[in-house]
Motif scaffolding. Structure first.
Motif, PDB file in Angstrom:
ATOM      1  N   UNK A 153       0.872  -1.169   0.000  1.00  0.00           N
ATOM      2  CA  UNK A 153       0.000   0.000   0.000  1.00  0.00           C
ATOM      3  C   UNK A 153       0.911   1.221   0.000  1.00  0.00           C
ATOM      4  N   UNK A 154       0.552   2.233  -0.765  1.00  0.00           N
ATOM      5  CA  UNK A 154       1.420   3.393  -0.927  1.00  0.00           C
ATOM      6  C   UNK A 154       0.654   4.689  -0.696  1.00  0.00           C
ATOM      7  N   UNK A 155       1.398   5.703  -0.290  1.00  0.00           N
ATOM      8  CA  UNK A 155       0.871   7.048  -0.126  1.00  0.00           C
ATOM      9  C   UNK A 155       1.862   8.023  -0.728  1.00  0.00           C
ATOM     10  N   UNK A 214       9.252  14.212   4.029  1.00  0.00           N
ATOM     11  CA  UNK A 214       7.899  14.075   4.577  1.00  0.00           C
ATOM     12  C   UNK A 214       7.499  12.605   4.681  1.00  0.00           C
ATOM     13  N   UNK A 215       7.893  11.803   3.690  1.00  0.00           N
ATOM     14  CA  UNK A 215       7.601  10.371   3.743  1.00  0.00           C
ATOM     15  C   UNK A 215       8.286   9.727   4.947  1.00  0.00           C
ATOM     16  N   UNK A 216       9.541  10.124   5.211  1.00  0.00           N
ATOM     17  CA  UNK A 216      10.248   9.610   6.381  1.00  0.00           C
ATOM     18  C   UNK A 216       9.529   9.997   7.669  1.00  0.00           C
ATOM     19  N   UNK A 217       9.132  11.266   7.774  1.00  0.00           N
ATOM     20  CA  UNK A 217       8.487  11.736   8.997  1.00  0.00           C
ATOM     21  C   UNK A 217       7.127  11.080   9.187  1.00  0.00           C
ATOM     22  N   UNK A 218       6.378  10.878   8.107  1.00  0.00           N
ATOM     23  CA  UNK A 218       5.102  10.180   8.219  1.00  0.00           C
ATOM     24  C   UNK A 218       5.316   8.748   8.687  1.00  0.00           C
ATOM     25  N   UNK A 233      10.431   4.547   2.831  1.00  0.00           N
ATOM     26  CA  UNK A 233      10.197   5.904   2.342  1.00  0.00           C
ATOM     27  C   UNK A 233      11.110   6.181   1.152  1.00  0.00           C
ATOM     28  N   UNK A 234      10.539   6.728   0.097  1.00  0.00           N
ATOM     29  CA  UNK A 234      11.272   7.026  -1.132  1.00  0.00           C
ATOM     30  C   UNK A 234      11.142   8.513  -1.461  1.00  0.00           C
ATOM     31  N   UNK A 235      12.079   9.015  -2.267  1.00  0.00           N
ATOM     32  CA  UNK A 235      12.037  10.397  -2.731  1.00  0.00           C
ATOM     33  C   UNK A 235      11.804  10.442  -4.235  1.00  0.00           C
ATOM     34  N   UNK A 271       7.357  12.430  -2.492  1.00  0.00           N
ATOM     35  CA  UNK A 271       7.779  11.280  -1.719  1.00  0.00           C
ATOM     36  C   UNK A 271       6.763  10.167  -1.803  1.00  0.00           C
ATOM     37  N   UNK A 272       7.200   8.948  -1.504  1.00  0.00           N
ATOM     38  CA  UNK A 272       6.337   7.768  -1.493  1.00  0.00           C
ATOM     39  C   UNK A 272       6.578   7.017  -0.198  1.00  0.00           C
ATOM     40  N   UNK A 273       5.507   6.718   0.516  1.00  0.00           N
ATOM     41  CA  UNK A 273       5.578   5.854   1.693  1.00  0.00           C
ATOM     42  C   UNK A 273       4.932   4.532   1.322  1.00  0.00           C
ATOM     43  N   UNK A 274       5.617   3.418   1.589  1.00  0.00           N
ATOM     44  CA  UNK A 274       5.128   2.112   1.165  1.00  0.00           C
ATOM     45  C   UNK A 274       5.274   1.095   2.290  1.00  0.00           C
TER      46      UNK A 274
END
Length: 296
Positions: free
Chosen positions: A59-61, A68-72, A181-183, A196-199
């Motif tokens: 699942x990704x956001x 921001x992905x890291x902080x989330x 977390x990706x950039x 960014x991508x959070x997965x």
């Protein structure tokens, strides 16, 4: 004797042209939807899952930046204030910045001499020396970390693991227990300017991250958790959709360049050494180490 300086550009962005982005900008005009999980963001999210996470149940956001992905991701780990997060000293400032911005303490450690990354073995050793509440390995230079080994680390220690895979979108696997977390910064392999991508395989964690990135609001506008604003805009998604159309050709181009570099380096093995890899080479950087020679 005068010394002549030589400029060698590094991390040169390869972004879509205005003409390639224009059709998606026209969609924004027609939709009159500019942010807040708009149709272009949702479409880009689906395409990223299909292209960069093929064969994985994740699942990704999408969010505004890789930081921001890291902080989330950190905010969704359930850590207490002041938690100590193990992070390699060989990384970009964003790794430690994200930890501190979330009210946690970065605990720096060395990296493996051959792979240049924080390994599960190093993390296990750190646990014997000090208190660690979470671990943030870094996919240095785009090198994919072994997801299965870090999954096993989570199972054996009970500690959460958030991988900073900023330059490794399309290269770093997610696994069963990890948060990654990706950039999508302009200098990354899949660059859209900023993004960014959070997965993760955890759908509930992504739902929490979605609320946090939208001021802490749920689907009906109630504030249910402390939040921030780090959503991806429709304009950045327009660039991302144009970039996705260019992705196959860009991958072929990068592969040709990388093959050429390695072929030339093989001719002069005594002059340099490259980072060692477990899975496959990175699609972001190829850095080398040079021998230290005595000038006497």
């Amino acid at each position: 004797m005068s010394v002549q300086s030589i400029s060698m550009p590094y991390l040169i962005p390869d972004m879509p042209s205005a003409e390639e982005v224009l059709p998606f900008l026209r969609e924004i005009d027609e939709n009159r939807w500019y942010s807040n999980f708009g149709p272009l963001v949702l479409r880009l999210n689906d395409q990223i899952k299909a292209n960069h996470f093929a064969g994985e149940d994740v699942h990704t956001l999408l969010c505004s930046t890789g930081t921001a992905a890291l902080e989330l991701g950190l905010a969704c780990l359930g850590l207490k204030p002041g938690a100590r997060v193990l992070v390699p000293a060989f990384t970009f400032p964003a790794s430690a910045n994200a930890i501190q911005n979330c009210g946690f303490e970065p605990v720096f450690c060395d990296v493996d001499e051959q792979s240049w990354v924080l390994t599960p073995e190093i993390a296990f050793e750190a646990l014997l020396r000090t208190r660690i509440d979470a671990v943030m390995p870094v996919a240095a230079l785009g090198r994919p970390l072994p997801a299965s080994q870090w999954d096993r680390f989570c199972e054996e220690t009970g500690l959460p693991v958030l991988i900073d895979a900023a330059p490794a979108l399309g290269n770093q696997r997610v696994g069963k227990h990890l948060v990654v977390a990706y950039s999508m910064h302009a200098t990354k392999a899949f660059g859209i300017g900023e993004g960014g991508v959070l997965a993760t395989a955890d759908a509930d964690l992504i739902a929490r991250a979605r609320r946090i990135c939208n001021f802490g609001m749920d689907g009906v506008g109630r504030v249910v958790v402390q939040g921030t604003n780090c959503k991806l805009s429709e304009y950045h998604a327009a660039v991302g959709l144009a970039q996705m159309q260019r992705w196959p050709a860009r991958q072929l181009k990068r592969a040709r360049i990388e093959t050429a570099y390695h072929a030339h380096m093989q001719l002069h093995k005594d002059l340099w050494a490259t980072q060692s890899f477990v899975d496959r080479p990175p699609e972001h950087d190829v850095l080398v180490t040079l021998p230290v020679r005595n000038s006497r």
